[in-house]
Design a protein around this motif. Structure first.
Motif, PDB file in Angstrom:
ATOM      1  N   LEU A   1       0.807  -1.221   0.000  1.00 42.18           N
ATOM      2  CA  LEU A   1       0.000   0.000   0.000  1.00 42.18           C
ATOM      3  C   LEU A   1       0.839   1.269   0.000  1.00 42.18           C
ATOM      4  O   LEU A   1       0.328   2.352  -0.222  1.00 42.18           O
ATOM      5  N   SER A   2       2.131   1.141   0.283  1.00 41.17           N
ATOM      6  CA  SER A   2       2.957   2.334   0.361  1.00 41.17           C
ATOM      7  C   SER A   2       3.530   2.717  -0.992  1.00 41.17           C
ATOM      8  O   SER A   2       4.121   3.761  -1.156  1.00 41.17           O
ATOM      9  N   LYS A   3       3.342   1.829  -1.973  1.00 41.27           N
ATOM     10  CA  LYS A   3       3.839   2.160  -3.305  1.00 41.27           C
ATOM     11  C   LYS A   3       3.026   3.318  -3.873  1.00 41.27           C
ATOM     12  O   LYS A   3       1.816   3.370  -3.667  1.00 41.27           O
ATOM     13  N   PRO A   4       3.690   4.205  -4.618  1.00 42.29           N
ATOM     14  CA  PRO A   4       2.927   5.285  -5.228  1.00 42.29           C
ATOM     15  C   PRO A   4       1.780   4.707  -6.061  1.00 42.29           C
ATOM     16  O   PRO A   4       1.950   3.734  -6.783  1.00 42.29           O
ATOM     17  N   GLY A   5       0.625   5.323  -5.930  1.00 44.40           N
ATOM     18  CA  GLY A   5      -0.531   4.878  -6.697  1.00 44.40           C
ATOM     19  C   GLY A   5      -1.000   3.491  -6.313  1.00 44.40           C
ATOM     20  O   GLY A   5      -1.489   2.733  -7.145  1.00 44.40           O
ATOM     21  N   ALA A   6      -0.876   3.168  -5.016  1.00 48.80           N
ATOM     22  CA  ALA A   6      -1.172   1.807  -4.554  1.00 48.80           C
ATOM     23  C   ALA A   6      -2.575   1.339  -4.920  1.00 48.80           C
ATOM     24  O   ALA A   6      -2.794   0.163  -5.168  1.00 48.80           O
ATOM     25  N   PHE A   7      -3.516   2.291  -4.949  1.00 48.74           N
ATOM     26  CA  PHE A   7      -4.876   1.878  -5.250  1.00 48.74           C
ATOM     27  C   PHE A   7      -5.071   1.596  -6.741  1.00 48.74           C
ATOM     28  O   PHE A   7      -6.053   1.016  -7.152  1.00 48.74           O
ATOM     29  N   ARG A   8      -4.153   2.044  -7.547  1.00 45.90           N
ATOM     30  CA  ARG A   8      -4.316   1.862  -8.993  1.00 45.90           C
ATOM     31  C   ARG A   8      -3.414   0.758  -9.533  1.00 45.90           C
ATOM     32  O   ARG A   8      -3.842  -0.128 -10.247  1.00 45.90           O
ATOM     33  N   ILE A   9      -2.106   0.835  -9.166  1.00 43.01           N
ATOM     34  CA  ILE A   9      -1.149  -0.098  -9.763  1.00 43.01           C
ATOM     35  C   ILE A   9      -0.735  -1.124  -8.706  1.00 43.01           C
ATOM     36  O   ILE A   9      -0.123  -0.770  -7.712  1.00 43.01           O
ATOM     37  N   SER A  10      -1.067  -2.331  -8.878  1.00 46.45           N
ATOM     38  CA  SER A  10      -0.662  -3.374  -7.941  1.00 46.45           C
ATOM     39  C   SER A  10      -1.093  -4.714  -8.486  1.00 46.45           C
ATOM     40  O   SER A  10      -2.015  -4.821  -9.277  1.00 46.45           O
ATOM     41  N   GLU A  11      -0.402  -5.758  -8.009  1.00 46.96           N
ATOM     42  CA  GLU A  11      -0.780  -7.107  -8.446  1.00 46.96           C
ATOM     43  C   GLU A  11      -2.034  -7.568  -7.726  1.00 46.96           C
ATOM     44  O   GLU A  11      -2.703  -8.495  -8.153  1.00 46.96           O
ATOM     45  N   LEU A  12      -2.343  -6.896  -6.596  1.00 49.24           N
ATOM     46  CA  LEU A  12      -3.517  -7.310  -5.828  1.00 49.24           C
ATOM     47  C   LEU A  12      -4.802  -6.843  -6.514  1.00 49.24           C
ATOM     48  O   LEU A  12      -4.817  -5.811  -7.174  1.00 49.24           O
ATOM     49  N   THR A  13      -5.873  -7.587  -6.323  1.00 51.00           N
ATOM     50  CA  THR A  13      -7.171  -7.122  -6.815  1.00 51.00           C
ATOM     51  C   THR A  13      -7.652  -6.030  -5.864  1.00 51.00           C
ATOM     52  O   THR A  13      -7.145  -5.911  -4.737  1.00 51.00           O
ATOM     53  N   LEU A  14      -8.640  -5.283  -6.284  1.00 52.60           N
ATOM     54  CA  LEU A  14      -9.141  -4.207  -5.431  1.00 52.60           C
ATOM     55  C   LEU A  14      -9.673  -4.779  -4.111  1.00 52.60           C
ATOM     56  O   LEU A  14      -9.434  -4.207  -3.042  1.00 52.60           O
ATOM     57  N   ASP A  15     -10.362  -5.914  -4.182  1.00 53.83           N
ATOM     58  CA  ASP A  15     -10.877  -6.541  -2.960  1.00 53.83           C
ATOM     59  C   ASP A  15      -9.754  -6.842  -1.980  1.00 53.83           C
ATOM     60  O   ASP A  15      -9.833  -6.527  -0.794  1.00 53.83           O
ATOM     61  N   GLU A  16      -8.685  -7.454  -2.508  1.00 48.97           N
ATOM     62  CA  GLU A  16      -7.550  -7.815  -1.646  1.00 48.97           C
ATOM     63  C   GLU A  16      -6.881  -6.574  -1.064  1.00 48.97           C
ATOM     64  O   GLU A  16      -6.491  -6.551   0.100  1.00 48.97           O
ATOM     65  N   LYS A  17      -6.770  -5.545  -1.908  1.00 53.08           N
ATOM     66  CA  LYS A  17      -6.136  -4.313  -1.445  1.00 53.08           C
ATOM     67  C   LYS A  17      -6.945  -3.677  -0.320  1.00 53.08           C
ATOM     68  O   LYS A  17      -6.398  -3.205   0.663  1.00 53.08           O
ATOM     69  N   MET A  18      -8.261  -3.654  -0.487  1.00 51.13           N
ATOM     70  CA  MET A  18      -9.102  -3.022   0.530  1.00 51.13           C
ATOM     71  C   MET A  18      -9.075  -3.800   1.846  1.00 51.13           C
ATOM     72  O   MET A  18      -9.062  -3.206   2.919  1.00 51.13           O
TER      73      MET A  18
END
Ligand SMILES: [Zn+2]
Length: 265
Positions: free
Chosen positions: A60-77
């Motif tokens: 979550l600390s990566k820039p743009g964590a909510f947009r760019i990530s291998e995790l799905t939005l569900d997993e991120k939330m």
């Protein structure tokens, strides 16, 4: 440096800062995480205590964590709420410290015009400051990421506590998140405009507890300087703007603020 020497030098710096404040027509303050560490809120970016260095929060600390990530939005939330819940509770319970209180007194006495803060903890307002611009939002409000519907974070946290699932919106079932500016996200342009109104009038900016790394906080003092204003920096480590500042103090913020307050009275 011996402690007695440190004490003497802090006193001298405090006297200089007090004189600058007295001479200034429109002094403003720019505050960062360092102001709230004495209230028990960790500096998110500090290598020792930084929440965002914990393994599970790295994503979550990566820039743009909510947009760019291998995790799905569900997993991120789910991850976001698991980490954020603990921090949210800490922030809600935190009490203002002496530095917040002195700043609030200065506003009442006309010594300080306004505060532009990177902090989301509302401790300036809890201490009594009224003219506060929150460039990273605040952790007491929440919003739906889809329809923008607003919620009190307190209520949303209660739901999380009950269900242990990332809470969603009553209207559209979108995810709800705190109304704070996350890493890689931008400060809303209305807030930048509000900050600029203050910055353009300022002939002195007191920078407290910010390492001046994150935009736009790092740019605001640059504008003050460009327009002929002066800078004072109090922080636990050096910053890129130290060399263009009138006074730089690397010491505890509450300690220095108490000394400045004494010098003013
Ligand atoms: Zn919604």
């Amino acid at each position: 440096m011996k402690d007695s020497e440190t004490k003497k030098s802090i006193k001298q710096d405090a006297a200089r800062i007090a004189a600058l404040l007295t001479d200034s027509d429109y002094p403003i303050c720019i505050t960062g995480a360092g102001v709230s560490t004495d209230s028990g809120i960790p500096d998110f970016r500090s290598p020792e205590t930084g929440l965002w260095n914990q393994e599970e929060a790295k994503e979550l600390s990566k820039p743009g964590a909510f947009r760019i990530s291998e995790l799905t939005l569900d997993e991120k939330m789910e991850l976001f709420w698991r980490v954020g819940y603990k921090l949210g509770k800490k922030i809600m319970k935190a009490k203002p410290n002496k530095a917040h209180k002195i700043l609030a007194d200065w506003e009442k006495d006309g010594i300080m015009k306004s505060i532009i803060t990177q902090n989301v903890d509302r401790l300036h307002q809890k201490a009594g400051s009224q003219n506060v611009i929150e460039i990273h939002g605040n952790a007491f409000e929440a919003k739906c990421m889809f329809c923008g519907g607003s919620y009190r974070l307190k209520d949303v946290m209660r739901r999380y506590k009950r269900k242990k699932r990332a809470p969603w919106c009553d209207v559209c079932a979108g995810f709800i998140r705190p109304n704070v500016v996350m890493f890689g996200e931008s400060t809303p342009s209305e807030t930048i405009q509000e900050a600029l109104v203050e910055i353009k009038q300022a002939d002195l900016a007191l920078v407290l507890g910010s390492s001046l790394i994150v935009y736009p906080a790092n740019y605001l003092p640059v504008i003050v300087r460009k327009r002929g204003g002066k800078l004072v920096i109090i922080n636990d480590q050096s910053t890129d703007l130290d060399k263009v500042s009138e006074v730089v103090v690397n010491a505890s913020i509450t300690r220095v603020m108490k000394e400045i307050n004494k010098a003013l009275n």
